[in-house]
Write an enzyme that holds these catalytic residues in place. Structure first.
Site, PDB file in Angstrom:
ATOM      1  N   SER A  87      40.178 132.081 -14.261  1.00 61.17           N
ATOM      2  CA  SER A  87      38.832 131.608 -13.964  1.00 61.17           C
ATOM      3  C   SER A  87      37.832 132.749 -13.952  1.00 61.17           C
ATOM      4  O   SER A  87      36.653 132.524 -13.768  1.00 61.17           O
ATOM      5  CB  SER A  87      38.831 130.872 -12.628  1.00 61.17           C
ATOM      6  OG  SER A  87      39.588 131.567 -11.691  1.00 61.17           O
ATOM      7  N   HIS A 140      39.880 127.781 -20.199  1.00 63.26           N
ATOM      8  CA  HIS A 140      39.652 127.539 -18.771  1.00 63.26           C
ATOM      9  C   HIS A 140      39.375 126.066 -18.460  1.00 63.26           C
ATOM     10  O   HIS A 140      38.311 125.539 -18.783  1.00 63.26           O
ATOM     11  CB  HIS A 140      38.478 128.427 -18.296  1.00 63.26           C
ATOM     12  CG  HIS A 140      38.217 128.329 -16.837  1.00 63.26           C
ATOM     13  ND1 HIS A 140      36.975 128.435 -16.279  1.00 63.26           N
ATOM     14  CD2 HIS A 140      39.075 128.119 -15.807  1.00 63.26           C
ATOM     15  CE1 HIS A 140      37.068 128.295 -14.977  1.00 63.26           C
ATOM     16  NE2 HIS A 140      38.329 128.103 -14.658  1.00 63.26           N
ATOM     17  N   GLU A 148      36.234 125.527 -20.778  1.00 59.91           N
ATOM     18  CA  GLU A 148      35.523 126.714 -21.259  1.00 59.91           C
ATOM     19  C   GLU A 148      36.434 127.453 -22.241  1.00 59.91           C
ATOM     20  O   GLU A 148      37.608 127.696 -21.933  1.00 59.91           O
ATOM     21  CB  GLU A 148      35.204 127.662 -20.092  1.00 59.91           C
ATOM     22  CG  GLU A 148      33.900 127.375 -19.388  1.00 59.91           C
ATOM     23  CD  GLU A 148      33.619 128.389 -18.286  1.00 59.91           C
ATOM     24  OE1 GLU A 148      32.578 129.046 -18.340  1.00 59.91           O
ATOM     25  OE2 GLU A 148      34.432 128.504 -17.352  1.00 59.91           O
ATOM     26  N   ASN A 161      32.055 129.468 -13.159  1.00 61.48           N
ATOM     27  CA  ASN A 161      32.258 130.169 -11.884  1.00 61.48           C
ATOM     28  C   ASN A 161      31.183 131.208 -11.590  1.00 61.48           C
ATOM     29  O   ASN A 161      30.958 131.556 -10.426  1.00 61.48           O
ATOM     30  CB  ASN A 161      33.643 130.803 -11.846  1.00 61.48           C
ATOM     31  CG  ASN A 161      34.696 129.744 -11.599  1.00 61.48           C
ATOM     32  OD1 ASN A 161      34.468 128.806 -10.846  1.00 61.48           O
ATOM     33  ND2 ASN A 161      35.831 129.874 -12.253  1.00 61.48           N
TER      34      ASN A 161
END
Ligand code: CAA
Length: 291
Positions: free
Chosen positions: A119, A140, A152, A190
């Site tokens: 992440s 991701h 992602e 994130n």
């Protein structure tokens, strides 16, 4: 090259969700972990989550049976060498991930694509320690994997276009949507989400609100499906802290400093839902705020 078999490393909350969606999309999945107990738990969780989709009429009972039939497990990492695509979803620690790739590498077919569900850790750095940086990418998924639409795709500096296009096509076959992110700390989701969660913990730490008022404010005032503290518990407070540290170290900006209260919860082993306690206590019938 076409992908048919997929190796998933780590049977935790991300790994079992990834195995679930790949099996449902028709891929043969080989799931590995260091513990047989983790593998057994993952299989029963996948069964339960598929059943949930059957009962909501998202998939048929036959789809579920076929998906379960496509998942096998192994304790030997080397068994994943024969798969076309490997997705590493182990603990969010760079040394652990590097050791896994090192152990796996001698067993891999030359054409196998290597990916990490990290992440936040640098894809370029992880790739540089392997024999195939051009066939290495960040892949991701979001939690809960069977529900969240986004994946992602993160290219390291050496990732080639063919690898990117192949994975883009895999995401399409999963019925999900890909967002392409550059390889900078914590990528897109994130980079934005974790500072918000960290700010919610500061809001708690400074006494601006309590757990209930902070979560209610963001649910009812900003239409978030979960409050930020409930979401932090759901993701895992250790993961949230690890990502804040990656942002803080990687961007060298004090605005990313992790809240000391977040660190304290992690030090206590109160990591959220997975340990039964975090910003909420989950040991009773309904979650109770711990502050
Ligand atoms: N497997 C399969 N289906 C699942 C599931 C699972 N694990 N969890 C939930 N579902 C399904 C339910 O069956 C339900 O399906 P229908 O819509 O068909 O009825 C649907 O998801 C909604 O579930 P619930 O009704 O039980 O609960 P809810 O409405 O409260 O939604 C939620 C639950 C989807 C988790 C929602 O609260 C939500 O979206 N929360 C935010 C999640 C989020 O932000 N995730 C990203 C985290 S960041 C991340 O993952 C990146 C990282 O690197 C840390």
């Amino acid at each position: 090259m076409t992908i048919q078999s997929v190796g998933v490393i780590g049977a935790g909350q991300m790994g079992n969700g990834i195995a679930h969606v790949f099996a449902l999309a028709g891929y043969d999945v080989l799931l590995t972990d260091v513990s047989q107990d983790a593998l057994d738990k993952a299989l029963s969780l996948i069964d339960r989550n598929l059943e949930r989709q059957v009962s909501r009429e998202k998939i048929s009972a036959e789809d579920k049976k076929a998906a379960m039939g496509r998942i096998s497990t192994t304790l030997r990492l080397s068994d994943l060498g024969k798969t076309d695509l490997v997705i590493e979803a182990a603990t969010e620690r760079e040394t652990v991930k590097q050791a896994i790739f090192e152990d796996l590498q001698p067993h891999l077919k030359p054409e196998t694509i290597l990916t990490s569900n990290t992440s936040s850790i640098s894809i370029t750095r992880l790739a540089s320690r392997t024999d195939r940086p051009e066939k290495f990418m960040g892949f991701h998924f979001m939690n809960p994997v069977p529900v969240m639409q986004l994946v992602e795709l993160i290219r390291g500096i050496a990732t080639d276009q063919a690898t990117f296009e192949l994975l883009h096509e895999v995401v399409r076959k999963l019925g999900k949507t890909a967002a392409s992110a550059e390889d900078f700390p914590a990528f897109i989701v994130n980079r934005i989400l974790m500072p918000m969660i960290n700010e919610a913990v500061y809001t708690l730490y400074e006494g601006v609100g309590n757990v209930k008022s902070i979560d209610e404010s963001m649910k009812l005032g900003a239409n978030h499906p979960m409050g930020p503290l409930e979401l932090a518990d759901f993701i895992g407070l250790d993961t949230c802290l690890a990502i804040m540290n990656v942002l803080h170290d990687g961007l060298a900006d004090t605005k990313y400093r992790p809240c000391p209260l977040l660190t304290k919860y992690v030090e206590a082993g109160w990591l959220g839902r997975k340990t039964g306690r975090g910003f909420y206590d989950y040991r009773g019938e309904t979650p109770v705020p711990t502050r």
